[in-house]
Scaffold this active site. Structure first.
Site, PDB file in Angstrom:
ATOM      1  N   SER A  63       0.800  -1.230   0.000  1.00  0.00           N
ATOM      2  CA  SER A  63       0.000   0.000   0.000  1.00  0.00           C
ATOM      3  C   SER A  63       0.829   1.274   0.000  1.00  0.00           C
ATOM      4  O   SER A  63       0.274   2.371  -0.148  1.00  0.00           O
ATOM      5  CB  SER A  63      -0.941   0.009   1.211  1.00  0.00           C
ATOM      6  OG  SER A  63      -1.972  -0.940   1.041  1.00  0.00           O
ATOM      7  N   LYS A  66       0.240   3.448  -2.953  1.00  0.00           N
ATOM      8  CA  LYS A  66      -1.001   4.188  -3.151  1.00  0.00           C
ATOM      9  C   LYS A  66      -0.822   5.688  -3.366  1.00  0.00           C
ATOM     10  O   LYS A  66      -1.447   6.262  -4.275  1.00  0.00           O
ATOM     11  CB  LYS A  66      -1.956   3.922  -1.978  1.00  0.00           C
ATOM     12  CG  LYS A  66      -2.491   2.494  -1.947  1.00  0.00           C
ATOM     13  CD  LYS A  66      -3.333   2.239  -0.710  1.00  0.00           C
ATOM     14  CE  LYS A  66      -3.870   0.807  -0.686  1.00  0.00           C
ATOM     15  NZ  LYS A  66      -4.622   0.524   0.561  1.00  0.00           N
ATOM     16  N   TYR A 240      -4.769   4.872   7.900  1.00  0.00           N
ATOM     17  CA  TYR A 240      -6.056   4.186   8.081  1.00  0.00           C
ATOM     18  C   TYR A 240      -6.758   4.620   9.362  1.00  0.00           C
ATOM     19  O   TYR A 240      -6.865   5.806   9.650  1.00  0.00           O
ATOM     20  CB  TYR A 240      -5.851   2.668   8.047  1.00  0.00           C
ATOM     21  CG  TYR A 240      -5.115   2.184   6.831  1.00  0.00           C
ATOM     22  CD1 TYR A 240      -5.545   2.504   5.552  1.00  0.00           C
ATOM     23  CD2 TYR A 240      -3.955   1.418   6.959  1.00  0.00           C
ATOM     24  CE1 TYR A 240      -4.870   2.053   4.427  1.00  0.00           C
ATOM     25  CE2 TYR A 240      -3.266   0.960   5.843  1.00  0.00           C
ATOM     26  CZ  TYR A 240      -3.723   1.290   4.583  1.00  0.00           C
ATOM     27  OH  TYR A 240      -3.058   0.848   3.489  1.00  0.00           O
ATOM     28  N   VAL A 258       1.424  -3.512   4.253  1.00  0.00           N
ATOM     29  CA  VAL A 258       1.365  -4.712   5.073  1.00  0.00           C
ATOM     30  C   VAL A 258       2.595  -5.602   4.932  1.00  0.00           C
ATOM     31  O   VAL A 258       2.736  -6.584   5.659  1.00  0.00           O
ATOM     32  CB  VAL A 258       0.084  -5.536   4.786  1.00  0.00           C
ATOM     33  CG1 VAL A 258      -1.149  -4.772   5.222  1.00  0.00           C
ATOM     34  CG2 VAL A 258       0.000  -5.928   3.320  1.00  0.00           C
TER      35      VAL A 258
END
Length: 385
Positions: A63, A66, A240, A258
């Site tokens: 991620s 992103k 998040y 992750v």
């Protein structure tokens, strides 16, 4: 001469040891990762990189891709067109939550999976293959070298991407995705499977810190106005459902993955990357979070601290041979001064000397050191700001 910045980083790494957590278990290749691998890299906006641990060990970007995919979508389509497909509001949800606006179907932001899949579809190209090729080339421009797909991670992740597959089809149903959702999903998984090392990530973060200009190649990769947009979303959404804790405790735009990595951006100063595969309950590297908190506290890296750019910290430097003191020395003192005047350096400093300024100063002194004899005396003067 040892650099104090390197000494500091090695010290805090030793002090911030095992912070608990577990490796990501839902992707087989990630579940098999060595949980004790570690690296920390800090890259300045003028291209200096400090490294601790296995900085050349490669792992999947996950991620952490992103923000860069989102940046490419903004570059290709413009802010308004992208905003019609994906919002910029914090979701307060986990990274894989099915989080969309009930009235428009738009994902809440491009840092959660639903928004990141949407952002992948906004990269210009006639096919998923073409869009992926442009994305991986784009990541490489931020890193300063060509990057490649880790095919084993890609196969492992695609085979277990059931939730992301459901998200992609939901987005197609809402009209957010156009065309085949399976093609976009495949592109997204490949983007997450690009292999990087911690040095790459630090330089990618430093490129954002440097207003979109890659510190080593000098290429202006991303327009500064779009950098501001991306960093704003990273600040509010990058961590998040731990984003609030992160902003208050660390205070810099960031993104986790992750695989165990975290990148942080201190605008105008540094990019930082940490790799440690054990994750906390939010899916963020547990040891990485601890290290960022320590650095932010020790070095006042919180974005609410306002400082001058590091390039301005050393106003000038000169030897005493070229600028003698107005003080009249006598006897042995004058003899010593005459003998070492060409090896005694004065550094004039100014500005608010937070981390980036202090790093620039100590690096200048260390780099000058080999040219000076071991008996060199150094004098520093600080002018009013």
């Amino acid at each position: 001469m040892r650099n104090p910045v390197q000494d500091y980083l090695e010290q805090i790494v030793a002090q911030c040891g095992d912070a608990g957590g577990e490796v990501a278990g839902y992707i087989p290749e990630l579940a098999a990762a060595d949980p004790d691998r570690f690296s920390l890299c800090l890259a300045t906006v003028d291209g200096q990189v400090y490294e601790v641990g296995e900085s050349d060990h490669r792992y999947s970007i996950q991620s952490m891709s992103k923000p860069f995919t989102y940046a490419l979508g903004l570059h290709d389509q413009g802010i308004e067109a992208v905003a019609r497909k994906v919002d910029v509001e914090p979701s307060g949800d986990a990274f894989n939550e099915i989080s969309v606006s009930p009235d428009t179907g738009r994902p809440k932001n491009p840092m959660i999976n639903a928004g990141a899949i949407t952002a992948s579809s906004l990269v210009a190209g006639d096919s998923g293959d073409e869009r992926f090729a442009r994305a991986v080339e784009w990541y490489g421009r931020f890193a300063g070298r060509e990057l490649e797909l880790d095919s084993s991670i890609y196969s492992s992740e695609l085979g277990t991407a059931h939730r992301n597959r459901a998200i992609a089809h939901m987005l197609r149903e809402f009209g957010i995705l156009e065309g085949d959702p399976e093609e976009v999903l495949d592109q997204y998984v490949r983007q997450c499977s690009v292999a990087v090392d911690t040095r790459d990530l630090a330089l990618m973060a430093a490129t954002l810190a440097n207003g979109g200009r890659q510190p080593r190649t000098g290429e202006q990769v991303l327009d500064p106005a779009l950098v501001e947009h991306v960093l704003s979303v990273m600040t509010t959404c990058g961590m998040y459902d731990a984003a609030g804790d992160w902003v208050t405790a660390v205070g810099m735009p960031a993104k986790s993955g992750v695989s165990g990595g975290i990148i942080g951006v201190l605008p105008g100063q540094v990019g930082i990357a940490v790799f440690s595969p054990r994750l906390d309950p939010h899916g963020n590297s547990a040891r990485g979070v601890a290290l960022f908190e320590r650095m932010s506290t020790d070095m006042e890296m919180h974005l609410m601290h306002v400082s001058r750019g590091s390039r301005n910290a050393v106003r000038s430097s000169y030897s005493l041979a070229s600028a003698r003191s107005n003080t009249h020395w006598q006897g042995a003192d004058e003899e010593v001064l005459d003998r070492v005047a060409d090896r005694a350096v004065v550094y004039e400093l100014h500005g608010d000397l937070l981390f980036a300024g202090a790093e620039k100063i100590v690096r200048t002194v260390v780099e000058d050191g080999p040219e000076l004899a071991s008996s060199t005396s150094r004098t520093s003067t600080t002018s009013p700001t």
